[in-house]
Design an enzyme around this catalytic site. Structure first.
Site, PDB file in Angstrom:
ATOM      1  N   ASP A  58      -8.763  -5.563 -19.543  1.00 31.14           N
ATOM      2  CA  ASP A  58      -8.571  -6.416 -18.364  1.00 31.14           C
ATOM      3  C   ASP A  58      -8.458  -7.848 -18.873  1.00 31.14           C
ATOM      4  O   ASP A  58      -8.982  -8.166 -19.945  1.00 31.14           O
ATOM      5  CB  ASP A  58      -9.771  -6.280 -17.406  1.00 31.14           C
ATOM      6  CG  ASP A  58      -9.378  -6.541 -15.956  1.00 31.14           C
ATOM      7  OD1 ASP A  58      -8.891  -7.649 -15.687  1.00 31.14           O
ATOM      8  OD2 ASP A  58      -9.549  -5.648 -15.118  1.00 31.14           O
ATOM      9  N   LYS A  79      -0.708  -7.952  -7.178  1.00 28.86           N
ATOM     10  CA  LYS A  79      -0.537  -7.079  -6.009  1.00 28.86           C
ATOM     11  C   LYS A  79      -0.450  -7.794  -4.662  1.00 28.86           C
ATOM     12  O   LYS A  79      -0.517  -7.149  -3.624  1.00 28.86           O
ATOM     13  CB  LYS A  79      -1.665  -6.059  -5.972  1.00 28.86           C
ATOM     14  CG  LYS A  79      -3.047  -6.690  -5.868  1.00 28.86           C
ATOM     15  CD  LYS A  79      -4.126  -5.662  -5.607  1.00 28.86           C
ATOM     16  CE  LYS A  79      -5.439  -6.345  -5.315  1.00 28.86           C
ATOM     17  NZ  LYS A  79      -6.508  -5.455  -4.946  1.00 28.86           N
ATOM     18  N   LYS A 130       7.283  -2.339  -8.335  1.00 26.72           N
ATOM     19  CA  LYS A 130       6.758  -0.967  -8.432  1.00 26.72           C
ATOM     20  C   LYS A 130       7.912   0.035  -8.500  1.00 26.72           C
ATOM     21  O   LYS A 130       7.864   1.008  -9.251  1.00 26.72           O
ATOM     22  CB  LYS A 130       5.852  -0.664  -7.234  1.00 26.72           C
ATOM     23  CG  LYS A 130       4.538  -1.431  -7.241  1.00 26.72           C
ATOM     24  CD  LYS A 130       3.626  -0.937  -8.353  1.00 26.72           C
ATOM     25  CE  LYS A 130       2.408  -1.800  -8.537  1.00 26.72           C
ATOM     26  NZ  LYS A 130       1.609  -1.434  -9.713  1.00 26.72           N
ATOM     27  N   TYR A 172       6.947  -7.673  -5.045  1.00 26.72           N
ATOM     28  CA  TYR A 172       5.863  -6.774  -5.467  1.00 26.72           C
ATOM     29  C   TYR A 172       6.327  -5.317  -5.345  1.00 26.72           C
ATOM     30  O   TYR A 172       6.240  -4.529  -6.299  1.00 26.72           O
ATOM     31  CB  TYR A 172       4.605  -7.006  -4.614  1.00 26.72           C
ATOM     32  CG  TYR A 172       3.626  -5.871  -4.702  1.00 26.72           C
ATOM     33  CD1 TYR A 172       2.871  -5.680  -5.857  1.00 26.72           C
ATOM     34  CD2 TYR A 172       3.480  -4.953  -3.657  1.00 26.72           C
ATOM     35  CE1 TYR A 172       1.991  -4.604  -5.956  1.00 26.72           C
ATOM     36  CE2 TYR A 172       2.614  -3.890  -3.755  1.00 26.72           C
ATOM     37  CZ  TYR A 172       1.866  -3.718  -4.905  1.00 26.72           C
ATOM     38  OH  TYR A 172       1.015  -2.652  -4.993  1.00 26.72           O
ATOM     39  N   SER A 216       2.865   2.467  -5.140  1.00 27.23           N
ATOM     40  CA  SER A 216       2.467   2.041  -3.805  1.00 27.23           C
ATOM     41  C   SER A 216       3.424   2.600  -2.762  1.00 27.23           C
ATOM     42  O   SER A 216       4.630   2.787  -3.040  1.00 27.23           O
ATOM     43  CB  SER A 216       2.521   0.511  -3.780  1.00 27.23           C
ATOM     44  OG  SER A 216       2.522   0.050  -2.457  1.00 27.23           O
ATOM     45  N   ALA A 276      -3.038  -2.298 -14.246  1.00 21.49           N
ATOM     46  CA  ALA A 276      -2.927  -3.752 -14.388  1.00 21.49           C
ATOM     47  C   ALA A 276      -1.639  -4.274 -13.759  1.00 21.49           C
ATOM     48  O   ALA A 276      -0.548  -3.971 -14.241  1.00 21.49           O
ATOM     49  CB  ALA A 276      -2.975  -4.120 -15.866  1.00 21.49           C
ATOM     50  N   ASN A 316      -7.596 -11.187 -11.774  1.00 21.92           N
ATOM     51  CA  ASN A 316      -8.020 -10.998 -10.379  1.00 21.92           C
ATOM     52  C   ASN A 316      -9.226 -10.062 -10.334  1.00 21.92           C
ATOM     53  O   ASN A 316      -9.314  -9.177  -9.489  1.00 21.92           O
ATOM     54  CB  ASN A 316      -6.856 -10.435  -9.546  1.00 21.92           C
ATOM     55  CG  ASN A 316      -7.130 -10.511  -8.052  1.00 21.92           C
ATOM     56  OD1 ASN A 316      -7.938 -11.328  -7.598  1.00 21.92           O
ATOM     57  ND2 ASN A 316      -6.505  -9.642  -7.288  1.00 21.92           N
ATOM     58  N   ASN A 365      -5.096  -9.193   2.792  1.00 22.10           N
ATOM     59  CA  ASN A 365      -5.183  -7.864   3.414  1.00 22.10           C
ATOM     60  C   ASN A 365      -6.210  -7.821   4.533  1.00 22.10           C
ATOM     61  O   ASN A 365      -7.140  -8.614   4.590  1.00 22.10           O
ATOM     62  CB  ASN A 365      -5.527  -6.805   2.358  1.00 22.10           C
ATOM     63  CG  ASN A 365      -4.420  -6.659   1.344  1.00 22.10           C
ATOM     64  OD1 ASN A 365      -4.624  -6.921   0.166  1.00 22.10           O
ATOM     65  ND2 ASN A 365      -3.243  -6.295   1.782  1.00 22.10           N
ATOM     66  N   ARG A 396       3.864 -10.901  11.167  1.00 17.68           N
ATOM     67  CA  ARG A 396       3.993 -11.388   9.786  1.00 17.68           C
ATOM     68  C   ARG A 396       5.340 -10.907   9.253  1.00 17.68           C
ATOM     69  O   ARG A 396       5.695  -9.742   9.426  1.00 17.68           O
ATOM     70  CB  ARG A 396       2.846 -10.816   8.941  1.00 17.68           C
ATOM     71  CG  ARG A 396       2.819 -11.282   7.511  1.00 17.68           C
ATOM     72  CD  ARG A 396       1.537 -10.875   6.801  1.00 17.68           C
ATOM     73  NE  ARG A 396       1.384  -9.426   6.668  1.00 17.68           N
ATOM     74  CZ  ARG A 396       0.365  -8.830   6.066  1.00 17.68           C
ATOM     75  NH1 ARG A 396      -0.615  -9.561   5.542  1.00 17.68           N
ATOM     76  NH2 ARG A 396       0.291  -7.518   5.987  1.00 17.68           N
ATOM     77  N   PHE A 401      -1.471   4.458  -0.294  1.00 16.60           N
ATOM     78  CA  PHE A 401      -1.284   3.842   1.019  1.00 16.60           C
ATOM     79  C   PHE A 401      -2.265   2.660   1.093  1.00 16.60           C
ATOM     80  O   PHE A 401      -2.235   1.829   0.202  1.00 16.60           O
ATOM     81  CB  PHE A 401      -1.353   4.913   2.122  1.00 16.60           C
ATOM     82  CG  PHE A 401      -0.022   5.646   2.186  1.00 16.60           C
ATOM     83  CD1 PHE A 401       0.387   6.451   1.116  1.00 16.60           C
ATOM     84  CD2 PHE A 401       0.863   5.467   3.227  1.00 16.60           C
ATOM     85  CE1 PHE A 401       1.648   7.059   1.104  1.00 16.60           C
ATOM     86  CE2 PHE A 401       2.120   6.073   3.227  1.00 16.60           C
ATOM     87  CZ  PHE A 401       2.505   6.864   2.172  1.00 16.60           C
TER      88      PHE A 401
HETATM   89  N1  UFG Z   1      -3.000  -7.631   9.359  1.00 17.03           N
HETATM   90  C1  UFG Z   1      -3.369  -8.508  10.358  1.00 17.03           C
HETATM   91  N2  UFG Z   1      -4.055  -9.633  10.005  1.00 17.03           N
HETATM   92  C2  UFG Z   1      -4.396  -9.916   8.728  1.00 17.03           C
HETATM   93  C3  UFG Z   1      -4.009  -9.015   7.700  1.00 17.03           C
HETATM   94  C4  UFG Z   1      -3.312  -7.880   8.058  1.00 17.03           C
HETATM   95  O1  UFG Z   1      -3.092  -8.276  11.532  1.00 17.03           O
HETATM   96  O2  UFG Z   1      -5.009 -10.958   8.467  1.00 17.03           O
HETATM   97  C5  UFG Z   1      -2.284  -6.387   9.704  1.00 17.03           C
HETATM   98  C6  UFG Z   1      -0.889  -6.288   9.141  1.00 17.03           C
HETATM   99  O3  UFG Z   1       0.022  -6.915   9.967  1.00 17.03           O
HETATM  100  C7  UFG Z   1      -0.731  -4.765   9.024  1.00 17.03           C
HETATM  101  C8  UFG Z   1      -2.145  -4.267   8.743  1.00 17.03           C
HETATM  102  O4  UFG Z   1      -3.012  -5.299   9.182  1.00 17.03           O
HETATM  103  O5  UFG Z   1      -0.320  -4.255  10.255  1.00 17.03           O
HETATM  104  C9  UFG Z   1      -2.406  -3.980   7.278  1.00 17.03           C
HETATM  105  O6  UFG Z   1      -2.041  -5.126   6.523  1.00 17.03           O
HETATM  106  P1  UFG Z   1      -2.494  -5.311   4.998  1.00 17.03           P
HETATM  107  O7  UFG Z   1      -2.044  -6.666   4.571  1.00 17.03           O
HETATM  108  O8  UFG Z   1      -3.936  -4.985   4.825  1.00 17.03           O
HETATM  109  O9  UFG Z   1      -1.687  -4.161   4.235  1.00 17.03           O
HETATM  110  P2  UFG Z   1      -0.116  -3.883   4.164  1.00 17.03           P
HETATM  111  O10 UFG Z   1       0.097  -2.584   4.860  1.00 17.03           O
HETATM  112  O11 UFG Z   1       0.706  -5.013   4.579  1.00 17.03           O
HETATM  113  O12 UFG Z   1       0.141  -3.779   2.597  1.00 17.03           O
HETATM  114  C10 UFG Z   1      -0.691  -3.052   1.776  1.00 17.03           C
HETATM  115  C11 UFG Z   1      -0.882  -3.735   0.438  1.00 17.03           C
HETATM  116  C12 UFG Z   1       0.320  -3.623  -0.406  1.00 17.03           C
HETATM  117  C13 UFG Z   1       0.850  -2.265  -0.442  1.00 17.03           C
HETATM  118  C14 UFG Z   1       1.036  -1.704   0.913  1.00 17.03           C
HETATM  119  C15 UFG Z   1       1.429  -0.275   0.769  1.00 17.03           C
HETATM  120  O13 UFG Z   1      -1.190  -5.099   0.608  1.00 17.03           O
HETATM  121  O14 UFG Z   1      -0.051  -3.969  -1.719  1.00 17.03           O
HETATM  122  O15 UFG Z   1      -0.171  -1.784   1.637  1.00 17.03           O
HETATM  123  O16 UFG Z   1       1.635   0.321   1.951  1.00 17.03           O
HETATM  124  F1  UFG Z   1       2.024  -2.239  -1.072  1.00 17.03           F
END
Ligand code: UFG
Length: 337
Positions: free
Chosen positions: A32, A85, A154, A150, A125, A82, A36, A200, A294, A179
């Protein structure tokens, strides 16, 4: 296979997988560069398992140092975690993302080839599916049309690995498409602790719960879903870690090949369902407001998990309640550190 090299061994998914590897009596050589992650994770892994890993502080782009690890250890298989993300950051810094996520794998593959280590599990992913045409998403669903660097990084690596396998059938490669992993180890000693303001959903919610952030912003409530908010397949990190052991066992026992598996639960939950469950199991209010969608977000997707169930004899067992509880408890136990 006994000696497993784990790249990104102190990160969120890497650290939980290392614990499972040690619990299953594999020897772990970890690397590592803490870009992060935190060094103290090494101590935490030892506390949970009573075992130590052989650790190298190393950036995977440093071919010389990476080669030293192969020269000093007989590596049977590599699990490659590694990578950078953060989806949003990848849009701002595509060059950094492609160098870090793609070049590093090329460096790794050339050294693996030189040392005749041809077994690899690669962290991919669900993002490689882009906007899915069908739900649930199967491993045969179309990939491509990724919406950010990103995801594209992948996808590139998946294509590279496919070419590597085509060129030499002595390779044994398993691609795992995650997922949405959330939750923490049941010991609460390791979990997700991203640096800075989380992008996230779950780490953001836990920071709101801890009053470090005022209010959750829910990105849109006008999607074509049950309540208008985005739907995802959230999977407990403990389930995800165990799936790596199952994949490893498959590579050990089956004939050499190129395998791809979705790792999810097969169930989708909306943002509001996650918030409500978090509030209920932790008995805490999460203030939220609905804001604009978003950019790049997809309305809803979840995995078809039949292939992993059949071929890896694995399926997720933890519930959304478990995920919300361990996420909050991990934050409470580790806040201020
Ligand atoms: N969301 C909000 N508010 C926030 C953050 C997220 O409403 O502050 C919502 C998003 O709009 C989405 C859901 O919560 O509907 C999940 O969002 P995340 O950001 O937690 O996750 P994502 O599905 O966008 O993406 C994640 C990872 C990626 C990966 C992907 C694979 O961040 O690395 O899943 O499906 F590639």
């Amino acid at each position: 296979m006994k000696n497993i090299l784990v790249t990104g061994c102190c990160g969120y998914i890497g650290s939980h997988t290392v614990v499972e590897l040690l619990n299953n009596d594999y020897n772990v050589i970890g690397l590592d560069n803490f870009s992060n992650s935190k060094r103290e994770v090494l101590e935490r892994i030892k506390e949970i398992t009573n075992k130590e890993i052989k650790f190298y502080e190393c950036n995977m782009l440093d071919a010389g140092k990476l080669e030293t690890i192969f020269a000093e250890n007989r590596i049977d298989l590599v699990i490659d975690f590694a990578a950078y993300k953060a989806v949003g950051e990848s849009v701002e810094k595509p060059v950094e993302y492609y160098i870090n996520n793609v070049s590093s794998v090329l460096t790794l593959l050339s050294i693996m080839k030189k040392y005749n280590t041809k077994s690899l599990i690669f962290s991919s992913s669900a993002t490689v599916y882009g906007t899915p045409k069908e739900i649930p998403i199967t491993e045969e669903s179309e990939v491509g049309k990724t919406t950010n660097p990103y995801g594209t990084s992948k996808l590139y690596v998946e294509n590279i690995l496919q070419d590597v396998y085509k060129s030499d059938k002595n390779w044994n490669i398993c691609i795992l498409r995650y997922f949405n992993p959330i939750g923490a180890h049941t010991s609460l000693l390791i979990g997700d602790s991203p640096n800075g303001i989380p992008a996230n959903l779950m780490p953001y919610i836990t920071k709101v719960a801890n009053k470090e952030l005022d209010c959750l912003k829910i990105f849109g409530n006008d999607y074509d879903t049950n309540d208008g908010t985005g739907v995802r397949d959230y999977i407990h990190i403990m389930d995800l870690a165990l799936a790596h052991i199952k994949a490893l066992q498959k590579l050990e026992t089956e004939k050499k090949g190129f395998y791809i598996y979705n790792l999810g639960t097969g169930k989708g939950y909306s943002v509001l369902e996650v918030v409500n469950t978090f509030e209920k199991v932790n008995n805490i209010k999460i203030p939220y407001k609905i804001v604009e969608r978003r950019k790049g977000d997809i309305a809803r997707y979840y995995a078809d998990v039949k292939k992993a169930k059949k071929e890896l004899e694995w399926e997720a067992i933890y519930t959304l309640e478990d995920m919300c509880k361990t996420s909050y408890d991990f934050m409470l136990k580790n806040k201020g550190e």
